[in-house]
Motif scaffolding. Structure first.
Motif, PDB file in Angstrom:
ATOM      1  N   ASN A   1       2.812  19.950   3.631  1.00  0.00           N
ATOM      2  CA  ASN A   1       3.606  18.778   3.272  1.00  0.00           C
ATOM      3  C   ASN A   1       3.779  17.896   4.493  1.00  0.00           C
ATOM      4  OD1 ASN A   1       4.321  18.711   0.473  1.00  0.00           O
ATOM      5  ND2 ASN A   1       5.676  20.452   0.785  1.00  0.00           N
ATOM      6  N   ASN A   2       4.138  16.656   4.271  1.00  0.00           N
ATOM      7  CA  ASN A   2       4.469  15.743   5.364  1.00  0.00           C
ATOM      8  C   ASN A   2       5.951  15.908   5.688  1.00  0.00           C
ATOM      9  OD1 ASN A   2       5.203  13.422   6.918  1.00  0.00           O
ATOM     10  ND2 ASN A   2       3.441  12.312   6.114  1.00  0.00           N
ATOM     11  N   PRO A   3       6.303  16.321   6.913  1.00  0.00           N
ATOM     12  CA  PRO A   3       7.724  16.543   7.225  1.00  0.00           C
ATOM     13  C   PRO A   3       8.543  15.265   7.320  1.00  0.00           C
ATOM     14  CG  PRO A   3       6.389  16.814   9.197  1.00  0.00           C
ATOM     15  CD  PRO A   3       5.427  16.643   8.056  1.00  0.00           C
ATOM     16  N   ASN A   4       7.886  14.123   7.480  1.00  0.00           N
ATOM     17  CA  ASN A   4       8.600  12.860   7.662  1.00  0.00           C
ATOM     18  C   ASN A   4       8.770  12.052   6.386  1.00  0.00           C
ATOM     19  OD1 ASN A   4       8.839  13.430  10.334  1.00  0.00           O
ATOM     20  ND2 ASN A   4       7.509  11.798  11.082  1.00  0.00           N
ATOM     21  N   TYR A   5       7.779  12.102   5.501  1.00  0.00           N
ATOM     22  CA  TYR A   5       7.795  11.246   4.314  1.00  0.00           C
ATOM     23  C   TYR A   5       7.515  12.077   3.070  1.00  0.00           C
ATOM     24  CZ  TYR A   5       7.144   7.603   7.851  1.00  0.00           C
ATOM     25  OH  TYR A   5       7.278   6.792   8.947  1.00  0.00           O
ATOM     26  N   ASP A   6       8.401  11.967   2.073  1.00  0.00           N
ATOM     27  CA  ASP A   6       8.152  12.627   0.798  1.00  0.00           C
ATOM     28  C   ASP A   6       7.214  11.814  -0.077  1.00  0.00           C
ATOM     29  OD1 ASP A   6       9.311  15.167   0.411  1.00  0.00           O
ATOM     30  OD2 ASP A   6      11.301  14.269   0.429  1.00  0.00           O
ATOM     31  N   ARG A   7       7.344  10.527   0.019  1.00  0.00           N
ATOM     32  CA  ARG A   7       6.543   9.651  -0.849  1.00  0.00           C
ATOM     33  C   ARG A   7       6.207   8.382  -0.081  1.00  0.00           C
ATOM     34  NH1 ARG A   7       5.690   9.040  -6.382  1.00  0.00           N
ATOM     35  NH2 ARG A   7       5.272   6.911  -7.068  1.00  0.00           N
TER      36      ARG A   7
ATOM     37  N   VAL B   1       1.047  16.272   9.036  1.00  0.00           N
ATOM     38  CA  VAL B   1       0.963  17.333   8.034  1.00  0.00           C
ATOM     39  C   VAL B   1       1.529  18.619   8.617  1.00  0.00           C
ATOM     40  CG1 VAL B   1      -0.548  18.731   6.581  1.00  0.00           C
ATOM     41  CG2 VAL B   1      -1.080  16.321   6.963  1.00  0.00           C
ATOM     42  N   GLY B   2       2.569  19.136   7.972  1.00  0.00           N
ATOM     43  CA  GLY B   2       3.083  20.455   8.333  1.00  0.00           C
ATOM     44  C   GLY B   2       2.355  21.513   7.522  1.00  0.00           C
ATOM     45  N   ARG B   3       2.029  22.630   8.158  1.00  0.00           N
ATOM     46  CA  ARG B   3       1.322  23.722   7.478  1.00  0.00           C
ATOM     47  C   ARG B   3       2.062  25.023   7.743  1.00  0.00           C
ATOM     48  NH1 ARG B   3      -5.072  25.544   8.298  1.00  0.00           N
ATOM     49  NH2 ARG B   3      -5.182  26.872   6.429  1.00  0.00           N
ATOM     50  N   LEU B   4       2.737  25.513   6.731  1.00  0.00           N
ATOM     51  CA  LEU B   4       3.425  26.801   6.807  1.00  0.00           C
ATOM     52  C   LEU B   4       2.416  27.877   6.418  1.00  0.00           C
ATOM     53  CD1 LEU B   4       6.152  28.258   7.245  1.00  0.00           C
ATOM     54  CD2 LEU B   4       6.596  27.934   4.799  1.00  0.00           C
ATOM     55  N   LEU B   5       2.204  28.840   7.304  1.00  0.00           N
ATOM     56  CA  LEU B   5       1.111  29.798   7.158  1.00  0.00           C
ATOM     57  C   LEU B   5       1.621  31.219   6.995  1.00  0.00           C
ATOM     58  CD1 LEU B   5      -0.945  28.142   9.932  1.00  0.00           C
ATOM     59  CD2 LEU B   5      -2.062  28.869   7.829  1.00  0.00           C
ATOM     60  N   HIS B   6       1.050  31.914   6.019  1.00  0.00           N
ATOM     61  CA  HIS B   6       1.297  33.341   5.834  1.00  0.00           C
ATOM     62  C   HIS B   6      -0.047  34.063   5.876  1.00  0.00           C
ATOM     63  CE1 HIS B   6       3.034  37.079   4.256  1.00  0.00           C
ATOM     64  NE2 HIS B   6       1.962  37.144   3.475  1.00  0.00           N
ATOM     65  N   TYR B   7      -0.233  34.888   6.917  1.00  0.00           N
ATOM     66  CA  TYR B   7      -1.453  35.683   7.051  1.00  0.00           C
ATOM     67  C   TYR B   7      -1.198  37.054   6.434  1.00  0.00           C
ATOM     68  CZ  TYR B   7      -2.676  32.164  10.613  1.00  0.00           C
ATOM     69  OH  TYR B   7      -2.948  30.992  11.275  1.00  0.00           O
TER      70      TYR B   7
END
Length: 359
Positions: A111-117, A196-202
């Motif tokens: 998701n974009n941490p700064n802008y939702d839309r 772009v924020g990327r939350l990662l689960h390995y």
């Protein structure tokens, strides 16, 4: 296959150049020597920043949520996918390719941490062929309502810290090339709509390959947290001495990056390599799974923010610099930079080419 013996024999652990938050927020200080050590011809292309206010608390609020999201039922996770936009927002698992194979070793939430839309989001949906991926509306999981706030809070802190560091990187680049626009990287990060924020689960599992294959980031600057390891739903006090983040220095030597939990790492992406004319280079990196994490059935959770300019920004090398010398660098099995970029290309077009190259 990457195994314990190979890791111990060849991967030297290095401590990246460290900046303090206090020094990077001082615009009057000259950090060129440290910037060169970190990002110059002989550097690793990666540095860490310590002492960031509120970072420790925000990190622990967000990273365990990667685990909670990844264990949701598959039918629910599919509702969070956006395949029509190359999975550039929402949930993604098993769609990237490394070495010709689909990567199912990790799950990602973008998701974009700064802008939702974005104000042009309607137009973007109608113009996919032009590579307009940046403005897709954010996707948030209703089953984990606290994830949105934790994601945005940490993501925005990482962007703000990256902007402070980029101010000093700009001064270093300009000292090497007077045709470089002083303040360009800072402007990219401070005003960009393409973060772009990327939350990662390995996922835990057999040690058959990398957790994440070798690649460059196509953004300008990437902020990366130190990971947390979990067994089931419990955080484990664990430092991976054999696996984790690896990077290649300018001599193609593989280095294991040592990083403290209270620090953020910042590595250079290909967009910064383009606009600096190769004065700073993208950092080839991967994540390996050690035998110890497999034995203990540990999974790995982390968060990265890829910072780029406005989606319509034109990407060119500075005047007087040969683009081939600047960009035709050893790719280490990464898709060719010159094969994805051409003169006067916008960032959104370049992003689209890069995403396609890994899908």
């Amino acid at each position: 296959m990457i195994n314990k013996i190979f890791v111990r024999a060849y991967f030297q652990t290095v401590k990246a150049v460290r900046f303090t938050f206090d020094e990077i927020q001082d615009c009057s200080i000259n950090l060129n020597s440290k910037i060169e050590e970190a990002y110059g011809d002989h550097g690793l292309g990666l540095a860490i920043v310590s002492g960031i206010p509120n970072y420790k608390k925000m990190r622990l609020q967000l990273l365990p949520l990667a685990q909670r999201l990844a264990i949701q039922p598959q039918e629910y996770l599919r509702t969070l996918e956006r395949p029509e936009h190359f999975y550039s927002k929402g949930w993604s698992c098993g769609v990237e390719q490394f070495k010709g194979k689909f990567d199912k070793s990790k799950g990602s939430f973008y998701n974009n941490p700064n802008y939702d839309r974005h104000h042009e989001v309607g137009k973007e949906y109608q113009d996919q062929k032009q590579g307009n991926l940046i403005a897709l509306e954010n996707v948030w999981p209703e089953r984990i309502p606290e994830l949105e706030g934790a994601f945005k809070n940490l993501g925005r802190l990482m962007v703000d810290t990256g902007a402070l560091l980029s101010y000093h990187i700009d001064k270093y680049i300009h000292s090497k090339c007077n045709t470089y626009e002083l303040g360009k990287l800072y402007r990219f990060i401070r005003t960009g709509d393409s973060h772009v924020g990327r939350l990662l689960h390995y996922f835990d599992g057999p040690n058959t390959d990398e957790w994440c294959g070798w690649h460059n980031d196509h953004s300008a600057l990437t902020a990366l947290t130190c990971p947390i390891y979990m067994h089931n739903d419990q955080i484990v006090d664990y430092t991976d001495k054999e696996g984790g983040l690896l990077a290649k220095n300018r001599y193609a030597e593989i280095m294991k990056v040592g990083m403290d939990p209270d620090c953020l790492a910042f590595q250079i992406g290909e967009t910064a390599q383009i606009v600096s004319g190769g004065i700073i280079e993208a950092t080839p990196h991967c994540v390996v799974k050690s035998d110890e994490t497999v034995r203990r059935q540990l999974n790995r959770n982390t968060f990265a923010v890829f910072m780029g300019p406005l989606s319509k920004e034109i990407l060119n090398v500075p005047k007087g610099i040969d683009k081939n010398n600047a960009l035709n660098k050893p790719a280490y099995n990464v898709p060719s930079l010159l094969g994805r970029w051409k003169e006067n290309m916008t960032f959104q077009e370049y992003s689209a080419n890069s995403l396609k190259a890994y899908s």
